[in-house]
Each structure stands twice: as structure tokens, then as C-alpha cells.
Design an enzyme around this catalytic site. Structure first.
Site, PDB file in Angstrom:
ATOM      1  N   ARG A   1      -2.051  -2.082  -3.303  1.00 44.19           N
ATOM      2  CA  ARG A   1      -3.687  -1.001  -3.350  1.00 44.19           C
ATOM      3  C   ARG A   1      -3.906   0.409  -4.215  1.00 44.19           C
ATOM      4  O   ARG A   1      -2.223   1.131  -4.512  1.00 44.19           O
ATOM      5  CB  ARG A   1      -3.608  -0.549  -1.470  1.00 44.19           C
ATOM      6  CG  ARG A   1      -4.855   0.705  -1.345  1.00 44.19           C
ATOM      7  CD  ARG A   1      -4.758   0.904  -0.203  1.00 44.19           C
ATOM      8  NE  ARG A   1      -5.974   2.268   0.129  1.00 44.19           N
ATOM      9  CZ  ARG A   1      -5.700   3.380   0.568  1.00 44.19           C
ATOM     10  NH1 ARG A   1      -4.833   3.552   0.765  1.00 44.19           N
ATOM     11  NH2 ARG A   1      -6.844   4.071   0.558  1.00 44.19           N
TER      12      ARG A   1
ATOM     13  N   HIS B   1     -12.690   4.114  -0.420  1.00 40.78           N
ATOM     14  CA  HIS B   1     -12.724   3.024   1.051  1.00 40.78           C
ATOM     15  C   HIS B   1     -13.388   1.820  -0.219  1.00 40.78           C
ATOM     16  O   HIS B   1     -14.209   0.712   1.138  1.00 40.78           O
ATOM     17  CB  HIS B   1     -13.539   3.493   1.824  1.00 40.78           C
ATOM     18  CG  HIS B   1     -13.136   4.526   2.773  1.00 40.78           C
ATOM     19  ND1 HIS B   1     -13.420   5.768   3.036  1.00 40.78           N
ATOM     20  CD2 HIS B   1     -12.117   4.508   3.517  1.00 40.78           C
ATOM     21  CE1 HIS B   1     -12.472   6.401   3.871  1.00 40.78           C
ATOM     22  NE2 HIS B   1     -11.259   5.782   3.834  1.00 40.78           N
TER      23      HIS B   1
ATOM     24  N   ASN C   1       1.142  -1.057  -0.045  1.00 35.49           N
ATOM     25  CA  ASN C   1       0.004  -0.244  -0.097  1.00 35.49           C
ATOM     26  C   ASN C   1       0.454   1.327  -0.270  1.00 35.49           C
ATOM     27  O   ASN C   1       1.089   1.854   1.367  1.00 35.49           O
ATOM     28  CB  ASN C   1      -0.813  -0.227   1.536  1.00 35.49           C
ATOM     29  CG  ASN C   1      -1.138   0.881   0.973  1.00 35.49           C
ATOM     30  OD1 ASN C   1      -1.952   2.193   0.305  1.00 35.49           O
ATOM     31  ND2 ASN C   1      -2.569   1.250   2.200  1.00 35.49           N
TER      32      ASN C   1
ATOM     33  N   GLU D   1      -9.123  -4.442   4.933  1.00 33.80           N
ATOM     34  CA  GLU D   1      -8.735  -4.252   3.036  1.00 33.80           C
ATOM     35  C   GLU D   1      -7.786  -5.252   2.769  1.00 33.80           C
ATOM     36  O   GLU D   1      -7.355  -5.741   1.451  1.00 33.80           O
ATOM     37  CB  GLU D   1      -8.462  -3.210   3.322  1.00 33.80           C
ATOM     38  CG  GLU D   1      -9.259  -2.315   3.465  1.00 33.80           C
ATOM     39  CD  GLU D   1      -8.774   0.010   3.876  1.00 33.80           C
ATOM     40  OE1 GLU D   1      -8.918   0.319   5.095  1.00 33.80           O
ATOM     41  OE2 GLU D   1      -9.240   0.244   2.726  1.00 33.80           O
TER      42      GLU D   1
ATOM     43  N   ASP E   1      -6.378  13.592  15.770  1.00 37.76           N
ATOM     44  CA  ASP E   1      -7.375  12.359  15.984  1.00 37.76           C
ATOM     45  C   ASP E   1      -8.385  12.571  17.322  1.00 37.76           C
ATOM     46  O   ASP E   1      -7.923  13.265  17.858  1.00 37.76           O
ATOM     47  CB  ASP E   1      -5.234  11.870  16.800  1.00 37.76           C
ATOM     48  CG  ASP E   1      -5.549  10.637  17.446  1.00 37.76           C
ATOM     49  OD1 ASP E   1      -4.541   9.370  16.166  1.00 37.76           O
ATOM     50  OD2 ASP E   1      -5.955  10.989  18.716  1.00 37.76           O
ATOM     51  N   CYS E   2      -8.953  11.212  17.024  1.00 40.04           N
ATOM     52  CA  CYS E   2     -10.430  11.004  17.713  1.00 40.04           C
ATOM     53  C   CYS E   2     -10.070  11.204  18.710  1.00 40.04           C
ATOM     54  O   CYS E   2     -10.956  11.470  19.869  1.00 40.04           O
ATOM     55  CB  CYS E   2     -11.371   9.824  17.131  1.00 40.04           C
ATOM     56  SG  CYS E   2     -12.785   9.934  17.999  1.00 40.04           S
TER      57      CYS E   2
ATOM     58  N   ARG F   1      -9.699  16.511   6.596  1.00 43.13           N
ATOM     59  CA  ARG F   1     -10.443  17.044   5.535  1.00 43.13           C
ATOM     60  C   ARG F   1     -11.848  17.851   5.968  1.00 43.13           C
ATOM     61  O   ARG F   1     -12.350  17.206   7.060  1.00 43.13           O
ATOM     62  CB  ARG F   1     -10.788  16.322   4.902  1.00 43.13           C
ATOM     63  CG  ARG F   1      -9.510  15.469   4.066  1.00 43.13           C
ATOM     64  CD  ARG F   1      -9.695  14.326   3.081  1.00 43.13           C
ATOM     65  NE  ARG F   1      -9.360  13.906   2.433  1.00 43.13           N
ATOM     66  CZ  ARG F   1      -8.578  12.299   2.477  1.00 43.13           C
ATOM     67  NH1 ARG F   1     -10.402  12.256   3.188  1.00 43.13           N
ATOM     68  NH2 ARG F   1      -7.601  12.032   2.288  1.00 43.13           N
TER      69      ARG F   1
ATOM     70  N   GLY G   1     -15.250   4.163  14.021  1.00 44.51           N
ATOM     71  CA  GLY G   1     -15.932   2.574  14.475  1.00 44.51           C
ATOM     72  C   GLY G   1     -16.052   2.135  14.654  1.00 44.51           C
ATOM     73  O   GLY G   1     -17.300   2.202  15.331  1.00 44.51           O
ATOM     74  N   GLU G   2     -14.972   1.596  14.355  1.00 42.38           N
ATOM     75  CA  GLU G   2     -14.428   0.127  15.882  1.00 42.38           C
ATOM     76  C   GLU G   2     -14.752   0.750  16.921  1.00 42.38           C
ATOM     77  O   GLU G   2     -14.828  -0.508  18.116  1.00 42.38           O
ATOM     78  CB  GLU G   2     -13.766  -0.411  14.879  1.00 42.38           C
ATOM     79  CG  GLU G   2     -13.556  -1.150  13.734  1.00 42.38           C
ATOM     80  CD  GLU G   2     -12.301  -1.147  12.882  1.00 42.38           C
ATOM     81  OE1 GLU G   2     -11.383  -1.570  13.584  1.00 42.38           O
ATOM     82  OE2 GLU G   2     -12.271  -1.434  11.977  1.00 42.38           O
TER      83      GLU G   2
ATOM     84  N   GLY H   1     -11.532   3.147  11.997  1.00 40.61           N
ATOM     85  CA  GLY H   1     -10.065   2.823  13.319  1.00 40.61           C
ATOM     86  C   GLY H   1     -11.385   3.644  14.445  1.00 40.61           C
ATOM     87  O   GLY H   1     -11.235   3.365  15.763  1.00 40.61           O
TER      88      GLY H   1
HETATM   89  P1  AMP Z   1      -7.823   4.541  10.477  1.00 38.66           P
HETATM   90  O1  AMP Z   1      -7.384   6.158   9.396  1.00 38.66           O
HETATM   91  O2  AMP Z   1      -8.763   4.190  10.340  1.00 38.66           O
HETATM   92  O3  AMP Z   1      -6.632   4.285  11.442  1.00 38.66           O
HETATM   93  O4  AMP Z   1      -8.810   5.845  11.915  1.00 38.66           O
HETATM   94  C1  AMP Z   1      -7.670   5.983  13.173  1.00 38.66           C
HETATM   95  C2  AMP Z   1      -8.654   6.999  13.636  1.00 38.66           C
HETATM   96  O5  AMP Z   1      -8.894   6.482  14.959  1.00 38.66           O
HETATM   97  C3  AMP Z   1      -7.973   8.241  13.782  1.00 38.66           C
HETATM   98  O6  AMP Z   1      -8.599   9.199  14.926  1.00 38.66           O
HETATM   99  C4  AMP Z   1      -7.940   7.722  15.718  1.00 38.66           C
HETATM  100  O7  AMP Z   1      -7.821   8.476  16.931  1.00 38.66           O
HETATM  101  C5  AMP Z   1      -8.825   6.509  16.138  1.00 38.66           C
HETATM  102  N1  AMP Z   1      -9.263   5.824  17.054  1.00 38.66           N
HETATM  103  C6  AMP Z   1      -8.673   5.001  17.111  1.00 38.66           C
HETATM  104  N2  AMP Z   1      -8.323   4.024  18.492  1.00 38.66           N
HETATM  105  C7  AMP Z   1      -9.428   4.863  19.275  1.00 38.66           C
HETATM  106  C8  AMP Z   1     -10.034   4.642  20.079  1.00 38.66           C
HETATM  107  N3  AMP Z   1      -9.660   3.637  20.878  1.00 38.66           N
HETATM  108  N4  AMP Z   1     -10.966   5.250  20.441  1.00 38.66           N
HETATM  109  C9  AMP Z   1     -11.452   6.437  19.697  1.00 38.66           C
HETATM  110  N5  AMP Z   1     -10.699   6.625  18.700  1.00 38.66           N
HETATM  111  C10 AMP Z   1      -9.762   5.735  18.613  1.00 38.66           C
END
Ligand code: AMP
Length: 394
Positions: free
Chosen positions: A88, A177, A9, A380, A279-280, A237, A329-330, A327
Site C-alpha cells: 500500500r 482512501h 502496509n 483494502e 477515538d469515537c 485532524r 461508518g461501519e 471503523g
Molecule cells: P479505522 O481508522 O477505520 O480503523 O476506525 C477507527 C475508528 O473506529 C475509531 O475512532 C474507533 O473508535 C471507531 N470504532 C470502532 N468500533 C467502534 C464501535 N463499535 N463504535 C463506535 N466507534 C467505533
């Protein structure tokens, strides 16, 4: 050892890779080369819980592929088990509606739509050429993020702009996606076979985020557009907004439209509103300490996601399943709850105890919900490995 597949990727400044065996079910090796072309590049290999980082003197994508080859050459059982390489690819334009075996015409086709993914497509092509040179005789497959959405109807994919612009320049919605959505559709069908005949709504929420409606295993609408900027608010974004803003920002700041677009792509979203982070998880921690802007950013993210879920669902006869993946959503029970709170008019309700669990595939709807609500981790790499296996066996 059973046959294995190397998944590559290539991003603009990073290259993630993995070697999967047992029909994609086992991960033999994972890794990432980062800071490519930026300086101080490294490539990190993770195997059996051990991590090894190597400095890349020449931080190019090609030297990263060479370092992977060198590492595999020191482990001949893995190298000898490689039967294919899956790449990818972010943008396949209208040329690619499914995964393909790579030859020169495929590389030329990817180059032709490179204007829609100017940071990614050149990196993909360098990665493919390097892999072809360094792993001679091993068939290579391209798997496109856009391909799954090539089933959208013209009413869904056209922008209401002069048709001439579509005819001449292929300006239209493509969506992204797609490999993740294809995996989710397939995984949901394993968990709930009837879902193949039902309406499925998916929120892929990561640093990039989008929604997709799926009917009979096919994408019928999605929130991202000609680029991944359209639709949901994301990590950096802005998502959809009045296009006039681009000119207003450029004029007000005395910058070019490209620079204004950079602001919308890289300095907006969760980062722009929180003025803290994209970052969430960081924002949730800040919110817990009372940071109001972090809460505002997270709540806006959830509200806008709910709006797009509803809009995307208009192509379905019913919303039988809502799936959270990616990340955020899960893992984020806060975001899932905030989204579902906005969807109560659509009879979507979750059980707060189930929603607070994390890390597993499960359904979290409450008894009164008319829609089943799922958390399904995406995969993926598995889809890329399976497509590669299928194409090389044909
Ligand atoms: P991805 O781009 O799919 O790897 O997702 C990254 C995002 O998932 C980032 O904003 C992370 O802060 C968020 N993330 C990963 N683990 C957690 C968690 N335990 N709680 C909240 N957000 C998370």
C-alpha cells in the site's frame, strides 16, 4: 495450498501485514509491527486465532520485514505459496493512476512525490527495498491511495490559487482512501448491479475520514486534498478551515508554521474538541456518562461529514446510494443517525432499528428515503491482493 499474496502496509512507525490466499478470500496470517523507530518495537503475528509477539531488537522497518520472512520460513507451505507481494502506498502524485509492478523507476516515482507524504513515502520505500531483498524473485506491486481519484476533472482537482503553483509544483487535490472507495464501488455493484450506472456517495469514516462521489465506477470528487488534512473533521485532524488560521496559531503561540500544522494534524479533530480522545468509541462511552464535550465533538464530526457529503455529491446527477464504511461508518449507529438527520432536506432517511444493528453488510434506509443507505465493511487488503494477482498474471 493455493497461491497466496503478502500485503504490506508500511506506515511511519508501524508495518501492518497479511497473507491472503484463495484469490484474496482467505486470510492465512495477519499482523503488525509497531513502535518502529520509536523504541521497544514488537511484531505480532495472528494466525488461526493464536497471537504471538516478538520483540524487535533493531526496531527498523527492514528488521520487521526480516522477522516476517523468518516466521514464514518456519512455515514453508505458506512461504512456498507466495506468488506476489502488494504494497500500500499513500501518495502516487500525478505519476500513478493505477497499481503497477514495482521496479526502480516506480520507486523513483514514489520518491519524487514524497514531499506530499513526508512521513509515509520514505517508510514505503524502505519496506519495498527490504521486501525485494528478502523475497528475491517474487514480483511486487504498488497500490496507491491516490490513484482512484486521478479521474477527477480539472475543475475539481485544481485549487483556486495561481496556476503557476500547480504547473511548477503540482499543488492540487489528490484525495486518499482510494483503495477503499474502489472496493466499495465494486462490492456495491455485486449487491446492486444497477449502482454502476447510478450516483454513489461514500463516507469512509475511520480515524482518518473522507467522502467520495462515484459515477460509473469512477471517482468524480472527494473531500481530502493535497494531503489527508482537507475535508472532514477526523480523529486528530481538523479538516477544512480558513487557511489564515495557520499563521494566527503560529503567531499566537510563538511557534513555526510546521509546528502549527502539527497541531492541526495531530491535536485537533475529535481529540481537540473533546479534550479526551480521538477515538469515537471512547467518546460515545463518555457521552453516555454525560460528558458534554464528548457529545459536542461527535456532533460536530457528524455535522461536518454531512456538509461534505452534500458538497461531494454536486458531481452526481442523483444520490442513489449513500454508503458508510471505515471503523466509525461501519460501527457507530450514533454517528450514522446524526449524519442522516442533517441530510433530511435531501430525502435521505434511515430506519432506526436497522441502523442499530452492527457488523454486517446491509441497507438501512427507511421506506420514505429516496436514497438507499448502506453499511459496507471495507476491505483494502483484498483490493491490494487482487491488484497484485492481476498484475503478476498479465
Ligand atoms: P479505522 O481508522 O477505520 O480503523 O476506525 C477507527 C475508528 O473506529 C475509531 O475512532 C474507533 O473508535 C471507531 N470504532 C470502532 N468500533 C467502534 C464501535 N463499535 N463504535 C463506535 N466507534 C467505533
Amino acid at each position: 495450498m493455493s497461491e497466496s499474496i503478502l500485503v504490506i502496509n508500511c506506515g511511519s512507525s508501524s508495518l501492518k501485514f497479511a497473507v491472503l490466499s484463495d484469490e484474496g478470500q482467505s486470510i492465512l496470517l495477519e499482523g503488525i509491527a509497531d513502535r518502529l523507530g520509536v523504541g521497544n518495537s514488537t511484531v505480532t503475528f495472528k494466525k488461526d486465532g493464536n497471537k504471538e509477539s516478538i520483540h524487535l531488537a533493531d526496531g527498523s522497518h527492514k528488521s520487521a520485514v526480516a522477522e516476517i520472512k523468518k516466521w514464514l520460513s518456519q512455515r514453508p507451505t505458506i512461504l512456498d505459496s507466495l506468488t506476489g507481494i502488494g504494497h500500500r502506498v499513500v501518495h502516487g502524485g500525478e505519476t500513478f493512476s493505477k497499481s503497477v509492478l514495482i521496479d526502480q523507476s516506480v520507486i523513483d516515482g514514489i520518491a519524487e512525490c514524497a514531499n506530499f507524504a513526508p512521513l509515509h513515502s520514505p517508510a514505503h520505500i524502505i519496506g519495498m527495498n527490504a521486501a525485494i531483498e528478502l523475497f528475491p524473485g517474487i514480483p511486487q506491486v504498488a497500490v496507491f491511495d491516490t490513484a482512484f481519484h486521478q479521474t477527477l476533472s480539472q475543475e475539481q482537482y485544481l485549487y483556486p490559487i495561481p496556476m503557476e503553483l500547480y504547473r511548477q509544483h503540482h499543488f492540487r487535490k489528490y484525495g486518499f482512501h482510494g483503495t477503499s472507495y474502489r472496493y466499495i464501488s465494486r462490492r456495491l455493484a455485486e449487491l446492486h448491479p444497477k449502482s454502476l450506472e447510478q450516483g454513489v456517495l461514500v463516507a469512509h469514516l475511520g480515524n482518518g475520514a473522507s467522502t467520495c462521489s462515484i459515477h460509473k465506477g469512477k471517482s468524480s470528487d472527494t473531500s481530502m486534498g493535497i494531503t489527508p488534512l482537507e475535508g472532514l473533521m477526523m480523529g486528530t485532524r481538523c479538516g477544512s478551515l480558513d487557511p489564515s488560521l495557520l499563521t494566527f496559531i503560529a503567531q499566537a503561540q510563538g511557534i513555526s508554521s510546521e509546528e502549527a500544522l502539527d497541531i492541526l494534524n495531530q491535536k485537533s479533530g475529535l481529540l481537540g474538541i473533546s479534550e479526551l480522545s480521538n477515538d469515537c468509541r471512547t467518546l460515545e462511552e463518555a457521552m453516555a456518562l454525560g460528558n458534554k464535550q464528548a457529545k459536542l465533538a461527535l456532533d460536530m464530526f457528524a455535522i461536518r461529514t454531512a456538509k461534505y457529503l452534500v458538497s461531494t455529491a454536486t458531481t452526481l446527477n442523483s444520490i442513489d446510494h449513500l454508503v458508510f464504511t471505515g471503523g466509525i461508518g461501519e460501527n457507530s449507529s450514533y454517528i450514522r443517525a446524526a449524519i442522516c438527520q442533517q441530510l433530511k432536506a435531501f430525502n435521505i432517511h434511515i430506519d432506526s432499528d436497522k441502523n442499530s444493528l452492527r457488523g454486517a453488510t446491509m441497507s438501512i434506509e427507511s421506506k420514505k428515503s429516496q436514497t438507499k443507505v448502506w453499511i459496507i465493511p471495507t476491505n483494502e487488503e483484498l483490493m491490494i491482493a487482487l491488484d497484485t494477482i492481476n498484475l503478476i498474471r498479465q
